[in-house]
Design a protein around this motif. Sequence first.
Motif, PDB file in Angstrom:
ATOM      1  N   GLN A   6      56.098  34.930  44.041  1.00 39.71           N
ATOM      2  CA  GLN A   6      57.266  35.296  43.252  1.00 39.71           C
ATOM      3  C   GLN A   6      56.878  36.027  41.962  1.00 39.71           C
ATOM      4  OE1 GLN A   6      59.362  31.645  42.554  1.00 39.71           O
ATOM      5  NE2 GLN A   6      59.801  31.304  44.718  1.00 39.71           N
ATOM      6  N   SER A   7      55.692  35.703  41.391  1.00 36.38           N
ATOM      7  CA  SER A   7      55.378  36.204  40.057  1.00 36.38           C
ATOM      8  C   SER A   7      54.264  37.241  40.032  1.00 36.38           C
ATOM      9  CB  SER A   7      54.962  35.036  39.155  1.00 36.38           C
ATOM     10  OG  SER A   7      53.819  34.383  39.687  1.00 36.38           O
ATOM     11  N   PHE A   8      53.605  37.502  41.143  1.00 36.28           N
ATOM     12  CA  PHE A   8      52.462  38.401  41.153  1.00 36.28           C
ATOM     13  C   PHE A   8      52.667  39.427  42.250  1.00 36.28           C
ATOM     14  CE2 PHE A   8      47.569  38.644  41.441  1.00 36.28           C
ATOM     15  CZ  PHE A   8      47.564  39.671  40.511  1.00 36.28           C
ATOM     16  N   ARG A   9      52.949  40.697  41.845  1.00 34.92           N
ATOM     17  CA  ARG A   9      53.328  41.724  42.814  1.00 34.92           C
ATOM     18  C   ARG A   9      52.375  42.915  42.713  1.00 34.92           C
ATOM     19  NH1 ARG A   9      57.618  40.995  39.658  1.00 34.92           N
ATOM     20  NH2 ARG A   9      57.487  43.192  39.024  1.00 34.92           N
ATOM     21  N   LEU A  10      52.413  43.744  43.737  1.00 39.54           N
ATOM     22  CA  LEU A  10      51.535  44.906  43.800  1.00 39.54           C
ATOM     23  C   LEU A  10      51.780  45.862  42.629  1.00 39.54           C
ATOM     24  CD1 LEU A  10      49.368  46.385  45.475  1.00 39.54           C
ATOM     25  CD2 LEU A  10      51.222  47.518  46.717  1.00 39.54           C
ATOM     26  N   ASP A  11      53.043  46.043  42.233  1.00 47.10           N
ATOM     27  CA  ASP A  11      53.329  47.008  41.172  1.00 47.10           C
ATOM     28  C   ASP A  11      52.840  46.537  39.800  1.00 47.10           C
ATOM     29  OD1 ASP A  11      55.155  45.011  40.612  1.00 47.10           O
ATOM     30  OD2 ASP A  11      56.936  46.233  41.001  1.00 47.10           O
ATOM     31  N   GLN A  12      52.377  45.292  39.696  1.00 51.91           N
ATOM     32  CA  GLN A  12      51.834  44.799  38.431  1.00 51.91           C
ATOM     33  C   GLN A  12      50.342  45.094  38.290  1.00 51.91           C
ATOM     34  OE1 GLN A  12      53.197  40.698  39.117  1.00 51.91           O
ATOM     35  NE2 GLN A  12      54.357  40.837  37.232  1.00 51.91           N
ATOM     36  N   LEU A  13      49.684  45.457  39.381  1.00 52.57           N
ATOM     37  CA  LEU A  13      48.260  45.706  39.335  1.00 52.57           C
ATOM     38  C   LEU A  13      47.959  47.085  38.753  1.00 52.57           C
ATOM     39  CD1 LEU A  13      48.247  43.254  41.270  1.00 52.57           C
ATOM     40  CD2 LEU A  13      46.373  44.361  42.493  1.00 52.57           C
ATOM     41  N   GLN A  14      47.025  47.143  37.794  1.00 53.54           N
ATOM     42  CA  GLN A  14      46.599  48.411  37.226  1.00 53.54           C
ATOM     43  C   GLN A  14      45.358  48.950  37.937  1.00 53.54           C
ATOM     44  OE1 GLN A  14      46.185  47.862  32.988  1.00 53.54           O
ATOM     45  NE2 GLN A  14      48.173  46.841  32.816  1.00 53.54           N
ATOM     46  N   SER A  15      44.500  48.060  38.395  1.00 56.43           N
ATOM     47  CA  SER A  15      43.308  48.469  39.138  1.00 56.43           C
ATOM     48  C   SER A  15      42.749  47.246  39.847  1.00 56.43           C
ATOM     49  CB  SER A  15      42.243  49.078  38.213  1.00 56.43           C
ATOM     50  OG  SER A  15      41.794  48.110  37.273  1.00 56.43           O
ATOM     51  N   ALA A  16      41.906  47.502  40.813  1.00 60.42           N
ATOM     52  CA  ALA A  16      41.193  46.434  41.523  1.00 60.42           C
ATOM     53  C   ALA A  16      39.799  46.945  41.847  1.00 60.42           C
ATOM     54  CB  ALA A  16      41.936  46.020  42.789  1.00 60.42           C
ATOM     55  N   TYR A  17      38.857  46.036  41.939  1.00 63.45           N
ATOM     56  CA  TYR A  17      37.477  46.462  42.167  1.00 63.45           C
ATOM     57  C   TYR A  17      36.724  45.358  42.881  1.00 63.45           C
ATOM     58  CZ  TYR A  17      33.144  49.007  41.344  1.00 63.45           C
ATOM     59  OH  TYR A  17      31.978  49.703  41.533  1.00 63.45           O
ATOM     60  N   ALA A  18      35.675  45.756  43.590  1.00 61.87           N
ATOM     61  CA  ALA A  18      34.763  44.809  44.220  1.00 61.87           C
ATOM     62  C   ALA A  18      33.343  45.283  43.965  1.00 61.87           C
ATOM     63  CB  ALA A  18      35.028  44.707  45.723  1.00 61.87           C
ATOM     64  N   GLY A  19      32.426  44.350  43.883  1.00 61.14           N
ATOM     65  CA  GLY A  19      31.036  44.702  43.629  1.00 61.14           C
ATOM     66  C   GLY A  19      30.090  43.705  44.240  1.00 61.14           C
ATOM     67  N   SER A  20      28.824  44.062  44.259  1.00 64.36           N
ATOM     68  CA  SER A  20      27.779  43.217  44.808  1.00 64.36           C
ATOM     69  C   SER A  20      26.520  43.419  43.981  1.00 64.36           C
ATOM     70  CB  SER A  20      27.521  43.567  46.278  1.00 64.36           C
ATOM     71  OG  SER A  20      26.444  42.811  46.806  1.00 64.36           O
ATOM     72  N   ILE A  21      25.825  42.328  43.648  1.00 56.48           N
ATOM     73  CA  ILE A  21      24.619  42.457  42.832  1.00 56.48           C
ATOM     74  C   ILE A  21      23.659  41.316  43.152  1.00 56.48           C
ATOM     75  CG2 ILE A  21      25.556  41.131  40.875  1.00 56.48           C
ATOM     76  CD1 ILE A  21      24.075  43.136  39.022  1.00 56.48           C
ATOM     77  N   VAL A  22      22.379  41.616  43.064  1.00 56.78           N
ATOM     78  CA  VAL A  22      21.324  40.611  43.225  1.00 56.78           C
ATOM     79  C   VAL A  22      20.570  40.523  41.904  1.00 56.78           C
ATOM     80  CG1 VAL A  22      19.247  39.937  44.474  1.00 56.78           C
ATOM     81  CG2 VAL A  22      21.114  41.085  45.693  1.00 56.78           C
ATOM     82  N   TYR A  23      20.556  39.339  41.292  1.00 53.85           N
ATOM     83  CA  TYR A  23      19.825  39.120  40.053  1.00 53.85           C
ATOM     84  C   TYR A  23      18.439  38.567  40.354  1.00 53.85           C
ATOM     85  CZ  TYR A  23      23.682  39.956  36.805  1.00 53.85           C
ATOM     86  OH  TYR A  23      24.671  40.550  36.065  1.00 53.85           O
ATOM     87  N   PRO A  24      17.427  39.027  39.645  1.00 49.04           N
ATOM     88  CA  PRO A  24      16.077  38.479  39.843  1.00 49.04           C
ATOM     89  C   PRO A  24      15.988  37.067  39.279  1.00 49.04           C
ATOM     90  CG  PRO A  24      16.095  39.963  37.961  1.00 49.04           C
ATOM     91  CD  PRO A  24      17.465  40.060  38.589  1.00 49.04           C
ATOM     92  N   PRO A  25      14.947  36.313  39.625  1.00 48.30           N
ATOM     93  CA  PRO A  25      14.780  34.964  39.060  1.00 48.30           C
ATOM     94  C   PRO A  25      14.836  35.008  37.528  1.00 48.30           C
ATOM     95  CG  PRO A  25      13.212  35.316  40.825  1.00 48.30           C
ATOM     96  CD  PRO A  25      13.884  36.637  40.597  1.00 48.30           C
TER      97      PRO A  25
END
Length: 267
Positions: A6-25
């Motif tokens: 009810q409160s979270f709709r597509l027209d409210q989104l300004q951007s979306a992103y996905a990422g992937s990362i591997v951190y060393p020890p």
Amino acid sequence: MPIFSQSFRLDQLQSAYAGSIVYPPGGRYGPRIQQDLQLVMLYTGEMTVTIDGRPLHVQPGHVVLLKPGHEESFIFSKTEETWHRWISVHVGALPEEMKHALYQLPETLPLTEEMNKLADLMLGLLRHVPSNNAAILSLGLAAIHLYPTETSRLLQQREKHPALHAARTWIHEHYADEISLHPLADHAGVSPEHLIRLFKQHEQTTPMQFVWSYRVNRAVELLTNTGLTVSEIAERCGFKTSHHFARLIKQHKGRTASEIRQVSWNG
């Protein structure tokens, strides 16, 4: 949880992103002020997120929900690489009912195949389209809506099938370790025979077949998203030998580990 839809709709989104990362020890990140709604999915290593001074330890095979307006810093494993992916959506000012709904949700959940698939789709599309593309926004919204859906499903599993839920959770958290039927049944609080019946009824497989299938899926994720060697992946995912790993990958996926890695990197 209808308040979300009810409160979270597509027209409210300004951007979306996905990422992937591997951190060393010994890797660290932050501090930062979180600007988005973000789902961080941990696959290998270890991660402690400190949120406004409060540490939250996240285990591999789990996703953590981060909310805007909080100071965050990340500390990763000191002894091994830590691989995680994330999906974030930027929504600007959140309505009060949305804030209330967000803070009723658990901070972490077991990572599901559905969440993995959404991350895969977003990462693939972002190679070709911007973060405000309609398809990317739709997938980001789906990921945020999936979190409360998975919360409800998890609660139902706990209530209806506590032994099955306990066994699945143990497998998700300890798949890299030695797992056998009798200790798994002991952890679930049922006999091995009853645990087998539960898995056959609700998962259409046996407990140990579920274990090996889960290990294969985690191994494929490492093959397609990291530069770890086959031997390192086999060890991290609980396979007895590299040969055993190669045989099960071929058996479950119909392709060799090298073929899976080549296709993902060429794609």
